[in-house]
Design a protein around this motif. Sequence first.
Motif, PDB file in Angstrom:
ATOM      1  N   GLN A 103      -9.083  -6.081 -16.567  1.00  0.00           N
ATOM      2  CA  GLN A 103      -8.019  -5.688 -15.636  1.00  0.00           C
ATOM      3  C   GLN A 103      -8.503  -4.622 -14.659  1.00  0.00           C
ATOM      4  OE1 GLN A 103      -4.443  -6.633 -15.896  1.00  0.00           O
ATOM      5  NE2 GLN A 103      -5.221  -8.309 -17.122  1.00  0.00           N
ATOM      6  N   ARG A 104      -9.421  -3.781 -15.131  1.00  0.00           N
ATOM      7  CA  ARG A 104      -9.933  -2.724 -14.256  1.00  0.00           C
ATOM      8  C   ARG A 104     -10.814  -3.297 -13.150  1.00  0.00           C
ATOM      9  NH1 ARG A 104     -11.615   2.825 -17.205  1.00  0.00           N
ATOM     10  NH2 ARG A 104     -10.235   2.761 -19.007  1.00  0.00           N
ATOM     11  N   PHE A 105     -11.176  -4.580 -13.262  1.00  0.00           N
ATOM     12  CA  PHE A 105     -12.079  -5.180 -12.277  1.00  0.00           C
ATOM     13  C   PHE A 105     -11.372  -6.093 -11.286  1.00  0.00           C
ATOM     14  CE2 PHE A 105     -14.792  -3.447 -15.428  1.00  0.00           C
ATOM     15  CZ  PHE A 105     -15.934  -3.074 -14.743  1.00  0.00           C
ATOM     16  N   TRP A 106     -10.050  -6.261 -11.433  1.00  0.00           N
ATOM     17  CA  TRP A 106      -9.316  -6.945 -10.371  1.00  0.00           C
ATOM     18  C   TRP A 106      -9.371  -6.045  -9.139  1.00  0.00           C
ATOM     19  CZ3 TRP A 106      -7.890 -11.809 -10.418  1.00  0.00           C
ATOM     20  CH2 TRP A 106      -7.648 -12.443 -11.630  1.00  0.00           C
ATOM     21  N   SER A 107      -9.667  -6.624  -7.963  1.00  0.00           N
ATOM     22  CA  SER A 107      -9.825  -5.789  -6.755  1.00  0.00           C
ATOM     23  C   SER A 107      -8.586  -4.945  -6.507  1.00  0.00           C
ATOM     24  CB  SER A 107     -10.060  -6.661  -5.523  1.00  0.00           C
ATOM     25  OG  SER A 107     -11.142  -7.490  -5.748  1.00  0.00           O
ATOM     26  N   GLN A 108      -7.403  -5.544  -6.702  1.00  0.00           N
ATOM     27  CA  GLN A 108      -6.185  -4.783  -6.389  1.00  0.00           C
ATOM     28  C   GLN A 108      -6.054  -3.543  -7.265  1.00  0.00           C
ATOM     29  OE1 GLN A 108      -6.595  -7.906  -7.302  1.00  0.00           O
ATOM     30  NE2 GLN A 108      -4.672  -8.875  -7.844  1.00  0.00           N
ATOM     31  N   HIS A 109      -6.501  -3.643  -8.523  1.00  0.00           N
ATOM     32  CA  HIS A 109      -6.409  -2.462  -9.383  1.00  0.00           C
ATOM     33  C   HIS A 109      -7.431  -1.416  -8.952  1.00  0.00           C
ATOM     34  CE1 HIS A 109      -4.441  -5.115 -12.701  1.00  0.00           C
ATOM     35  NE2 HIS A 109      -3.578  -4.702 -11.815  1.00  0.00           N
ATOM     36  N   GLN A 110      -8.601  -1.875  -8.515  1.00  0.00           N
ATOM     37  CA  GLN A 110      -9.614  -0.912  -8.067  1.00  0.00           C
ATOM     38  C   GLN A 110      -9.165  -0.239  -6.766  1.00  0.00           C
ATOM     39  OE1 GLN A 110     -13.432  -3.019  -8.235  1.00  0.00           O
ATOM     40  NE2 GLN A 110     -13.571  -2.483 -10.402  1.00  0.00           N
ATOM     41  N   ILE A 111      -8.538  -1.024  -5.891  1.00  0.00           N
ATOM     42  CA  ILE A 111      -8.018  -0.445  -4.636  1.00  0.00           C
ATOM     43  C   ILE A 111      -6.886   0.537  -4.959  1.00  0.00           C
ATOM     44  CG2 ILE A 111      -6.742  -0.987  -2.511  1.00  0.00           C
ATOM     45  CD1 ILE A 111      -8.362  -3.655  -2.451  1.00  0.00           C
ATOM     46  N   GLY A 112      -6.031   0.141  -5.878  1.00  0.00           N
ATOM     47  CA  GLY A 112      -4.921   1.012  -6.291  1.00  0.00           C
ATOM     48  C   GLY A 112      -5.453   2.351  -6.793  1.00  0.00           C
ATOM     49  N   LYS A 113      -6.478   2.277  -7.628  1.00  0.00           N
ATOM     50  CA  LYS A 113      -7.082   3.511  -8.173  1.00  0.00           C
ATOM     51  C   LYS A 113      -7.641   4.375  -7.035  1.00  0.00           C
ATOM     52  CE  LYS A 113      -8.996   6.077 -11.507  1.00  0.00           C
ATOM     53  NZ  LYS A 113      -8.167   6.990 -12.287  1.00  0.00           N
ATOM     54  N   GLU A 114      -8.316   3.709  -6.080  1.00  0.00           N
ATOM     55  CA  GLU A 114      -8.916   4.443  -4.955  1.00  0.00           C
ATOM     56  C   GLU A 114      -7.809   5.147  -4.140  1.00  0.00           C
ATOM     57  OE1 GLU A 114     -11.257   1.836  -2.353  1.00  0.00           O
ATOM     58  OE2 GLU A 114     -10.865   3.228  -0.695  1.00  0.00           O
ATOM     59  N   LEU A 115      -6.717   4.427  -3.899  1.00  0.00           N
ATOM     60  CA  LEU A 115      -5.642   5.014  -3.084  1.00  0.00           C
ATOM     61  C   LEU A 115      -4.955   6.170  -3.825  1.00  0.00           C
ATOM     62  CD1 LEU A 115      -4.120   1.809  -1.449  1.00  0.00           C
ATOM     63  CD2 LEU A 115      -5.745   3.430  -0.467  1.00  0.00           C
ATOM     64  N   ILE A 116      -4.828   6.004  -5.130  1.00  0.00           N
ATOM     65  CA  ILE A 116      -4.255   7.105  -5.931  1.00  0.00           C
ATOM     66  C   ILE A 116      -5.160   8.330  -5.803  1.00  0.00           C
ATOM     67  CG2 ILE A 116      -3.909   7.905  -8.315  1.00  0.00           C
ATOM     68  CD1 ILE A 116      -2.879   5.046  -8.954  1.00  0.00           C
ATOM     69  N   GLU A 117      -6.477   8.102  -5.949  1.00  0.00           N
ATOM     70  CA  GLU A 117      -7.411   9.238  -5.898  1.00  0.00           C
ATOM     71  C   GLU A 117      -7.443   9.878  -4.519  1.00  0.00           C
ATOM     72  OE1 GLU A 117     -11.019   7.686  -7.614  1.00  0.00           O
ATOM     73  OE2 GLU A 117     -10.318   8.179  -9.633  1.00  0.00           O
ATOM     74  N   LYS A 118      -7.133   9.074  -3.480  1.00  0.00           N
ATOM     75  CA  LYS A 118      -7.095   9.645  -2.121  1.00  0.00           C
ATOM     76  C   LYS A 118      -5.776  10.366  -1.864  1.00  0.00           C
ATOM     77  CE  LYS A 118     -10.399   7.234   0.637  1.00  0.00           C
ATOM     78  NZ  LYS A 118     -11.114   6.073   0.178  1.00  0.00           N
ATOM     79  N   GLY A 119      -4.870  10.315  -2.818  1.00  0.00           N
ATOM     80  CA  GLY A 119      -3.616  11.065  -2.694  1.00  0.00           C
ATOM     81  C   GLY A 119      -2.557  10.375  -1.852  1.00  0.00           C
ATOM     82  N   VAL A 120      -2.712   9.059  -1.609  1.00  0.00           N
ATOM     83  CA  VAL A 120      -1.795   8.360  -0.701  1.00  0.00           C
ATOM     84  C   VAL A 120      -0.347   8.402  -1.214  1.00  0.00           C
ATOM     85  CG1 VAL A 120      -1.287   6.095   0.323  1.00  0.00           C
ATOM     86  CG2 VAL A 120      -3.630   6.873   0.173  1.00  0.00           C
ATOM     87  N   ILE A 121      -0.177   8.419  -2.523  1.00  0.00           N
ATOM     88  CA  ILE A 121       1.203   8.495  -3.030  1.00  0.00           C
ATOM     89  C   ILE A 121       1.487   9.839  -3.728  1.00  0.00           C
ATOM     90  CG2 ILE A 121       1.554   5.983  -3.118  1.00  0.00           C
ATOM     91  CD1 ILE A 121       1.228   6.139  -6.183  1.00  0.00           C
ATOM     92  N   GLY A 122       0.666  10.819  -3.401  1.00  0.00           N
ATOM     93  CA  GLY A 122       0.918  12.176  -3.921  1.00  0.00           C
ATOM     94  C   GLY A 122       0.486  12.325  -5.368  1.00  0.00           C
ATOM     95  N   ASP A 123       1.164  13.226  -6.091  1.00  0.00           N
ATOM     96  CA  ASP A 123       0.824  13.436  -7.512  1.00  0.00           C
ATOM     97  C   ASP A 123       1.485  12.347  -8.335  1.00  0.00           C
ATOM     98  OD1 ASP A 123      -0.529  15.713  -6.844  1.00  0.00           O
ATOM     99  OD2 ASP A 123       1.222  17.025  -7.171  1.00  0.00           O
ATOM    100  N   ILE A 124       0.711  11.746  -9.219  1.00  0.00           N
ATOM    101  CA  ILE A 124       1.200  10.618 -10.020  1.00  0.00           C
ATOM    102  C   ILE A 124       2.029  11.147 -11.192  1.00  0.00           C
ATOM    103  CG2 ILE A 124       0.454   8.571 -11.336  1.00  0.00           C
ATOM    104  CD1 ILE A 124      -0.234   8.700  -8.275  1.00  0.00           C
ATOM    105  N   LYS A 125       3.271  10.693 -11.258  1.00  0.00           N
ATOM    106  CA  LYS A 125       4.160  11.242 -12.286  1.00  0.00           C
ATOM    107  C   LYS A 125       4.656  10.200 -13.286  1.00  0.00           C
ATOM    108  CE  LYS A 125       4.181  15.489 -10.903  1.00  0.00           C
ATOM    109  NZ  LYS A 125       3.495  16.483 -11.739  1.00  0.00           N
ATOM    110  N   MET A 126       4.815   8.953 -12.826  1.00  0.00           N
ATOM    111  CA  MET A 126       5.330   7.919 -13.741  1.00  0.00           C
ATOM    112  C   MET A 126       4.618   6.597 -13.515  1.00  0.00           C
ATOM    113  SD  MET A 126       9.434   8.427 -13.734  1.00  0.00           S
ATOM    114  CE  MET A 126       9.782   7.221 -14.983  1.00  0.00           C
ATOM    115  N   GLY A 127       4.515   5.800 -14.582  1.00  0.00           N
ATOM    116  CA  GLY A 127       3.921   4.476 -14.454  1.00  0.00           C
ATOM    117  C   GLY A 127       4.618   3.501 -15.377  1.00  0.00           C
TER     118      GLY A 127
END
Length: 393
Positions: free
Chosen positions: A127-151
């Motif tokens: 699952q960690r190798f689906w492109s969308q999950h890797q992109i999601g991780k990258e965007l989270i790390e770039k702070g695009v959705i701020g501080d992550i609080k819930m999932g």
Amino acid sequence: MDKLGVSIIGCGSIAQLSHFSSIDELPETELIATCDRDEKRAEEMAKKWKARGKWYKDYREMLEKEKMDIVIIATPQAYHHEQAIAAAEKGIHLFVEKPMTCTNKEAWEIVEAAEKAKVKLMIGCNQRFWSQHQIGKELIEKGVIGDIKMGRSSLHESWKLFPERLSFTDFRRRADEGASAALLEVAVHRIDLIRWLMGSEVKRVVGIAKRIASPKEYTLLDDAMWMIMEFENGSISAVSSDRFSPAVSNITEIYGTEGTMFLSSEATNPFQSVPIAIYSDKDYNWDELPDVMRKWFYPQTFWPDDFLAKPVPKRWISISPPREWSYSKMLKYFVECIQKDKEPELTSGRDGAKVIEIICAVFKSMETNSWVDLPLKEEVVPPQYKPYYKNRK
Ligand SMILES: NC(=O)c1ccc[n+]([C@@H]2O[C@H](COP(=O)([O-])OP(=O)(O)OC[C@H]3O[C@@H](n4cnc5c(N)ncnc54)[C@H](O)[C@@H]3O)[C@@H](O)[C@H]2O)c1
């Protein structure tokens, strides 16, 4: 550079759907030997994929007689522990399919064996190798959705898919080889994914896993589960899975202080209709948006004039990256880790063991009717698996 020799133990559905072709595709790897307790299957695969060595019924004989760099362990989870330890003792790098093991103690024993033998250990959390999950991780790390609080992540995959359509054996509904179905076999993927995306360690867990819909003549294992995790940084998440509902459904939702992200690893229904949908409350100019958002973004209006506006109007953006085969990316990554002598952080043995620990904490939570703190202080065995595990020890 010499090719890395790879052998496979367990030539069933996942080996045939992904591992043999991945070894074949990668210029850096070659198939050495195959092993399956169904010797005919091992022979068929060795011939089909032109193994350099032989095929075996007994993995110990294969480890003894063949020389290899990597072994892929793709048998039912009840065998992962003994096979991984035996291979580590021979100095072979370990690629162990998910779920890593059936108990937390066994998972940590594999980690220790690999560390002692100084071999690499990676768990097949594709699952960690689906492109969308890797992109999601990258965007989270770039702070695009701020501080992550819930999932929240869910994966619902019916018995009709596994084992009835795709498996070579019925281990998934058997207590002696599968140990647990909805929680250990299916939710394992999403517990790993959410732990990775949330970027914090799990502090405590509460949950339920039980058989609620499948006839007991078919299985005694859990066919449904829900759980909540609290992380060390204070954030919270939930994971759910089932094996009885007929449609495959999967979605991951991440909620941050400045945005929301929805991810779907196989967008197969009208509701989960794009791989990533993201909303950011930040005042981005078009050229300040992370590259990946501009590159794969699919315009929803023909002339996207409003993107020239500064800042970009706040709205949902959908991203549809090209569909790549997560399993071959996974093997390629493992090979790179071996060649460059780096830890396979996606997903390391320690990550795999922590996920098994979270799963075992859900069983413990059922037993104690309460939240369970991590790390666990004792070994926890899935309830239906207990009699078989005891006999095996
Ligand atoms: N990463 C993923 O997305 C993914 C997907 C499917 C399966 N898996 C995991 O891979 C493993 C195998 O699943 P599958 O769907 O391929 O199952 P399967 O039943 O199709 O195949 C298992 C194979 O292992 C063989 N086998 C069983 N016990 C053995 C032993 N002791 N020694 C040698 N061979 C043995 C069986 O004969 C069979 O050929 C499971 O742990 C499963 O959870 C992972």
